[in-house]
Design an enzyme around this catalytic site. Structure first.
Site, PDB file in Angstrom:
ATOM      1  CG  LEU A 153      86.255 107.590  14.869  1.00 23.55           C
ATOM      2  CD1 LEU A 153      84.830 108.558  14.341  1.00 23.55           C
ATOM      3  CD2 LEU A 153      86.813 107.010  13.636  1.00 23.55           C
TER       4      LEU A 153
ATOM      5  N   GLY B 169      98.990 101.397   5.486  1.00 25.87           N
ATOM      6  CA  GLY B 169      97.562 101.863   6.065  1.00 25.87           C
ATOM      7  C   GLY B 169      97.248 103.085   6.136  1.00 25.87           C
TER       8      GLY B 169
ATOM      9  CG  LEU C 196      90.281 108.008  11.270  1.00 25.04           C
ATOM     10  CD1 LEU C 196      89.386 108.034  12.354  1.00 25.04           C
ATOM     11  CD2 LEU C 196      90.168 109.502  10.313  1.00 25.04           C
TER      12      LEU C 196
ATOM     13  N   GLY D 171      96.910 106.093   9.956  1.00 29.31           N
ATOM     14  CA  GLY D 171      98.013 106.162   9.079  1.00 29.31           C
ATOM     15  C   GLY D 171      97.904 107.585   8.312  1.00 29.31           C
TER      16      GLY D 171
ATOM     17  CG  HIS E 187      78.410  97.614  17.582  1.00 26.57           C
ATOM     18  ND1 HIS E 187      77.147  97.979  17.589  1.00 26.57           N
ATOM     19  CD2 HIS E 187      78.959  98.744  17.875  1.00 26.57           C
ATOM     20  CE1 HIS E 187      77.036  99.164  17.699  1.00 26.57           C
ATOM     21  NE2 HIS E 187      78.039  99.780  17.712  1.00 26.57           N
TER      22      HIS E 187
ATOM     23  NE  ARG F 137      86.588 100.787  19.372  1.00 25.70           N
ATOM     24  CZ  ARG F 137      85.521 101.398  18.995  1.00 25.70           C
ATOM     25  NH1 ARG F 137      85.210 102.671  19.087  1.00 25.70           N
ATOM     26  NH2 ARG F 137      84.737 100.789  18.016  1.00 25.70           N
TER      27      ARG F 137
ATOM     28  NE  ARG G 179      80.168 100.528  20.689  1.00 23.14           N
ATOM     29  CZ  ARG G 179      80.948 100.985  19.826  1.00 23.14           C
ATOM     30  NH1 ARG G 179      82.140 100.581  19.518  1.00 23.14           N
ATOM     31  NH2 ARG G 179      80.545 102.132  19.376  1.00 23.14           N
TER      32      ARG G 179
ATOM     33  CB  SER H 276      75.207 104.934  14.796  1.00 24.86           C
ATOM     34  OG  SER H 276      75.441 105.475  15.982  1.00 24.86           O
TER      35      SER H 276
END
Lengths: 257, 259, 645
Positions: C448, C40, C43, C45, C266, C442, C337, C284
């Site tokens: 990220l 993978g 980000l 990996g 989300h 989360r 969320r 977003s």
């Protein structure tokens, strides 16, 4: 100097050569046009013939002319090399390619436009340059009375005269020259030639609008503040004024002389 | 919202078993397609039908389906990513087409992008160009504070504009010369515009341009098709900048590209 | 088996520093004797692979995409959190830690979350140094925004493309190492198994998607950075290729799977239009900063809107229910969320949903446009509005957007200790692939952060400790029979899939699975539904193995085969998710059990019985899995009922 070699053989470098030779040819066109405007002067071609002599005998200009021939050849040769190279980059083409949706026709067909121009240049040089350099044009004598400023014109035979002369004799200025003007007037009685010249100027217009703009892009010049100036020059000077002025010459002789 | 329509379409799809075998166009009927579908969803439906009939589904690259990963491609009716400007194929919807229309679907065509199956091409040439110099040589850790170097907003914004390139290859596909200059120049520009990129600025430009040439992409003839077809609006000014960087490096700087 | 989380002793703020000191180091000259496999290249990996290669390890990376840069991290829009306190608004490492723990509804480890907050500041520095073009203020300094209901502005962003820019940054670092010969990148390769030697992970088996070649690769350690499993729902905001296969095959080899039921739904996604829908598009969360969420007050009005008899603008202010503002006056539209999603579902369940299907609520910018002007709104959200317009053909400047929740992120994942090592020695899980930092929910702009924290700043330290413990620098024995045996096993499985010649397509089954999961294991779950779902999934699995069709052969790019392998794994994972959701009879974060709610219908935790990580151990095909509980100990924060009123 391998760095230079490497740079000039890269795709970017080849385009750089195209741009530099192209811009040089553009600059030449301006000079050429200004000179050729003498054709419109109603003096039985004296100004034009004087100019023709000057252009072919003034050493710095002669030097530049060699650069010019080289530019034409290099420009055409590199165009050919790049075309072959670019063809290789897409060996299998698209069955459907809508280039008209994302680019102008002329930008995609600079090769065709350029070929038309090359044929034109060959024809043009055969008609005038070759004949001028090989004594195939007639001669003319202008006698201007310095008091009255009246001019008498006499055709001369080749045997009577070998080169340009300019002297004052008995209150008269005498100029003897090759009468390229007459050759021009003669050539432009041919409707096919006139049509071809006009067509070539149209091709030149499209070639130069794209070419002049692109040359700056290839040179790395694309600044949002100054690029409008380039665009303006490309369109008005090289796309409209110069081709129209050149095209006006054969039309002028065909219709008005 | 325009009303949902149902349409029947004729697809002319390029089918090719693998890199080595010859391909050909195959005509496939796509019936009952909703105008609300995305183009790839239309292909999904076609593929489901083919699968049910025991025929090999059409292979096409795609992944995020939100226009950012750059994996989807397709040359649709003569244009990369189809008739709508500023979109990737995954964001193209069937409402851009009409009932009874014939749609020609081809893979990107370029010597540097060989077809690997049907509509998918190998774009690893782009990888190698980036590997040649598309980075700033900093190791993890030991870097200054993020605010240590102020970067004027206009530079940051312009670098960002160049950095948004999704690497899909539409520029190559659109260019009549299969030139990759828009892509390469966007990468070079991002770093050329930022202070972080200055140390390796000229080596980078040389290394990336030379790798681009080695991959066999064509030269730029400024048709601007790349700019017009770029789904994220990468500007042609990047190519001018690349030329500048490259000539500057070659003619005026001493260092040559690290091999 | 006891789960040892290896959380270091000592005060919270010193744990990581002390731990780093206690971790054994590999001599620089010896690092090149080790090979590390990274599966993978998102980000986590890409950042891990680049950082490890910089240290001197030999790295092999694998991704199923045609380029490492296309991993789905690229699609993250909003931003990345970091406790820089550049805005002088009271942020700190502790506050980021506290917000994350609380946001996760107290179902994450304190030590992990604190470390995440601690290294967050380094991430920004690292990315800036790589040339990531973050948004800047006019003075040239980094800009921040408040995100996902945070009370401070700690989110760094690059317009709506933060994930893309961060991934390109990590990818550039990776490219540098590929160029240097320290990383070998394998693209269009899918990992299909872990090779185990003496209980340790020593390699992987992959299938080259282009040629079908199944081969094994050896390494001293294997890092799984393969993202989440949201595609078990068929429709999600994940990329089409996202899958659980790598993690699941590791699970079957002995890696425990933790908290699989924690999925994040989300709230601001573009609603489904029809059966053809292949994926959902997220917009977003930042839209909720200025957009107002509402539905009509009455079912009757909603009905008329659905039929197109009324337009949204016809609904008078008094007839609108701004339900988030009404129920949560202090957070309003910016509630986390899970809360926003659940409330949207409630409105639709009441029959007040809008859009043709009735499965949508409005997100209205009319007020914002009036307040700030259309140009300002365009500057802030232009790209999102364009995207919405592109997909729906509706102009959000003129009429409210329609949004509906969609599966977006999975907090659950492979169980890892503080070193990010799974229960298989030598096998690590980073980023979304592990379970460790987000608890049951989360927060925005944290994914990220976690991916890069794990890759840049955690694994480079912790992997060395394991490698040292091997006590040898010898290369992994390629000729060990385990490599060929595992390869053969994978080949057998591929051939089994290729032999399936039924009447259903793989997508048929996948869609059915998605419906079951969404219906019974989605935004709200109850015992009865979950039990039903378990049975349905088992039936579906039988249907898959008896009636699905997989076309073509192995030695080619084979779409059906790729999908079939992934869906086969989803069918097993789905059942485990249901088991986990059944076991956890409390509500927490993204996991809402209808049986465990406050009188107002809010999620009610049961800290007494469920303050633990549920780590599941695989026991063989069709065998119930064994549950291991890792108790969560909270020494620094007081567990409170989350309230956003």
């Amino acid at each position: 100097m391998s760095s230079f070699n490497q740079a000039l053989t890269s795709t970017l470098g080849k385009k750089l050569i195209m741009a530099l030779t192209g811009l040089f040819l553009c600059a030449f066109l301006i000079v050429h046009l200004i000179g050729n405007l003498q054709l419109f002067k109603d003096d039985a071609g004296k100004a034009f013939n004087d100019y023709a002599y000057f252009m072919t005998h003034f050493t710095p200009i002669k030097a530049v002319s060699y650069l010019l021939y080289a530019s034409i050849i290099i420009h055409a040769l590199y165009a050919l090399i790049l075309t072959v190279y670019n063809r290789k980059a897409r060996p299998i083409g698209y069955a459907s390619f809508a280039g008209d949706k994302n680019s102008t026709w002329s930008s995609r067909n600079m090769g065709i436009l350029g070929t038309v121009l090359l044929v034109f240049i060959a024809t043009h040089m055969a008609n005038f340059w070759w004949k001028f350099h090989n004594d195939e044009v007639p001669y003319i004598e202008y006698r201007t009375d310095l008091n009255t400023l009246e001019t008498q014109v006499t055709e001369l035979n080749a045997s009577e005269f070998t080169d340009y002369q300019n002297f004052t004799q008995d209150g008269q200025e005498v100029t003897r020259a090759r009468d390229l003007y007459k050759q021009v007037a003669y050539a432009f009685q041919n409707p096919i030639l006139v049509a071809f010249y006009v067509l070539a100027m149209a091709a030149m217009s499209f070639h130069l609008i794209h070419g002049f703009n692109s040359a700056f892009q290839s040179l790395g010049f694309n600044h949002r503040k100054y690029i409008p100036i380039v665009r303006f020059l490309a369109l008005w000077v090289f796309g409209i004024i110069i081709p129209i002025a050149f095209a006006a010459m054969p039309l002028y002789f065909f219709f008005c002389k | 919202m325009s009303e949902e329509r149902t349409m029947n379409l004729t697809l002319k799809v390029w089918r090719q078993k693998n890199e080595n075998e010859k391909g050909k166009f195959v005509t496939i009927q796509a019936n009952g397609i909703s105008s609300d579908m995305s183009f790839l969803e239309m292909l999904d439906v076609v593929n489901e039908d083919l699968t049910r009939k025991g025929e090999d589904p059409i292979y096409f690259d795609h992944d995020c389906r939100e226009g950012i990963c750059g994996m989807c491609s397709l040359h649709i009716n003569g244009r990369p990513h189809g008739p709508k400007q500023g979109t990737t194929t995954c964001q193209l919807h069937m409402r851009s087409f009409h009932d009874g229309q014939t749609i020609v679907i081809e893979p990107w065509r370029a010597a540097a992008f060989p077809v690997i199956k049907d509509l998918a091409v190998d774009r690893t040439a782009f990888e190698r160009i980036q590997q040649a110099g598309g980075y700033v040589s900093v190791n993890t850790g030991g870097v200054p504070d993020g605010n240590a170097i102020p970067i004027p907003k206009p530079s940051a914004d312009e670098a960002f504009e160049s950095a948004t390139c999704i690497g899909c290859g539409a520029c190559v596909a659109a260019c009549k010369n299969a030139s990759a200059m828009l892509f390469v120049s966007a990468k070079i520009s991002q770093y050329a515009l930022l202070p972080q990129g200055q140390a390796e600025r000229y080596q980078r430009a040389q290394a990336m341009v030379e790798q681009m040439d080695r991959e066999g992409f064509g030269a730029c003839t400024v048709t601007k098709a790349c700019e017009a077809e770029c789904p994220v609006g990468i500007k042609l000014t990047n190519i001018a900048r690349m030329n500048r960087e490259y000539f500057n490096a070659k003619f005026f700087k001493e260092k040559t590209a690290h091999s | 088996m006891m789960l040892d989380s290896k959380i270091p002793e000592g005060p919270l703020a010193e744990k990581w520093s002390k731990h780093k000191f206690n971790l054994k180091l590999v001599n620089p000259a010896n690092k090149r004797k080790f090979t590390i496999i990274v599966v993978g290249t998102g980000l986590a990996g890409a950042s891990a692979a680049a950082s490890l290669a910089e240290l001197g390890y030999n790295v092999k990376t694998f991704c199923y995409q045609d380029s490492p840069r296309r991993a789905h991290s690229i699609a993250a829009q909003g931003g990345i959190n970091a406790a820089k306190n550049y805005q002088n608004d009271g942020d700190s490492v502790y506050r980021l830690f506290y917000d994350t723990i609380k946001g996760g509804d107290y179902r994450a480890r304190e030590a992990n979350v604190y470390r995440l907050a601690e290294v967050s500041v380094n991430i920004i520095d690292q990315c800036v140094a790589q040339g990531v073009p973050f948004a800047r203020e006019y003075g040239g300094l980094l800009d921040n925004r408040s995100f996902g209901g945070a009370q401070v502005s700690r989110t760094f962003y690059a317009r709506g493309q933060t994930g893309q820019q961060l991934l390109l940054g990590a990818y550039s670092a990776l490219n540098r190492q590929i160029n240097a010969g320290k990383v070998t990148s394998y693209t269009r390769h899918e990992m299909l198994d872990v090779v185990m030697i003496d209980g340790h992970a020593k390699g992987i088996v992959t299938r080259d998607l282009k040629t079908g070649k199944i081969e094994s690769h050896e390494g001293h350690a294997v890092l799984l950075c393969t993202g989440g499993y949201g595609n078990v729902f068929f429709l999600s905001t994940n990329a089409m290729g996202c899958n659980v296969t790598a993690a699941w095959r590791a699970h079957k080899r002995g890696a425990f799977f933790a908290n699989p039921c924690y999925t994040q739904i989300h709230p601001t996604c573009i609603p489904v239009t029809g059966d053809h829908q292949s994926k959902l598009t997220l917009m977003s969360e930042s839209l909720r900063n200025d957009g107002r969420v509402w539905v009509p007050k009455t079912v009757d009005l909603a009905e008329k809107l659905r039929k197109g008899e009324l337009k949204p603008s016809d609904i008078k202010e008094d007839d609108r229910d701004y339900f988030l503002e009404r129920k949560y006056p202090s957070f309003g539209n910016l509630v986390p969320r899970d809360v926003a999603s659940r409330n949207a579902k409630m409105m639709c369940d009441e029959g007040r949903g809008v859009g043709k299907t009735g499965l949508a609520v409005f997100l209205d910018f009319a007020d914002a446009i009036q307040r700030m002007g259309e140009d300002t709104v365009r500057a802030k959200y232009g790209n999102l509005f364009d995207m919405y317009y592109q997909i729906t053909d509706e102009n959000p400047y003129q009429q409210p957007m329609r949004i509906y929740p969609a599966v977006h992120y999975t907090m659950g994942g492979l169980w890892v200790d503080y070193n990010l090592m799974t229960s298989i020695p030598g096998l690590y899980a980073l980023g979304e692939c592990n379970f460790s930092d987000h608890g049951a929910n989360r927060l925005g702009a944290s994914a990220l952060m976690q991916g890069l924290a794990d890759g840049y700043f955690v694994i480079p330290y912790t992997v060395g400790d394991y490698l040292t413990s091997l006590g040898s620098f010898a290369p992994v024995d390629k000729n060990h029979p385990a490599f060929e045996a595992t390869r053969k096993e994978v080949e057998g499985k591929v051939n089994k899939l290729l032999s399936l010649k039924g009447s259903k397509t793989v997508d048929d089954i996948h869609k059915k699975l998605g419906h079951i999961m969404w219906e019974y294991c989605g935004m709200a779950r109850n015992e009865e539904g979950l039990k039903k779902a378990k049975g349905m999934i088992q039936e579906l699995r039988k249907e898959f193995w008896s009636d699905v069709t997989v076309l073509g052969e192995n030695e080619e790019l084979n779409l059906s085969l790729e999908k079939a392998g992934r869906v086969a794994d989803f069918l097993e994972l789905g059942e485990l998710m249901v088991d986990d959701a059944l076991n956890r009879s409390e509500s927490c974060g993204g996991h809402f059990r209808e049986e465990s709610a406050t009188p107002e219908g809010e999620a009610k935790r049961d800290d007494e019985n469920f303050a633990y990580v549920a780590a599941w151990q695989y026991n063989g095909d069709n065998q119930p899995e064994t549950l291991h509980k890792e108790p969560l100990v909270f020494e620094n924060v007081k567990l409170t009922q989350r309230s956003y009123k």
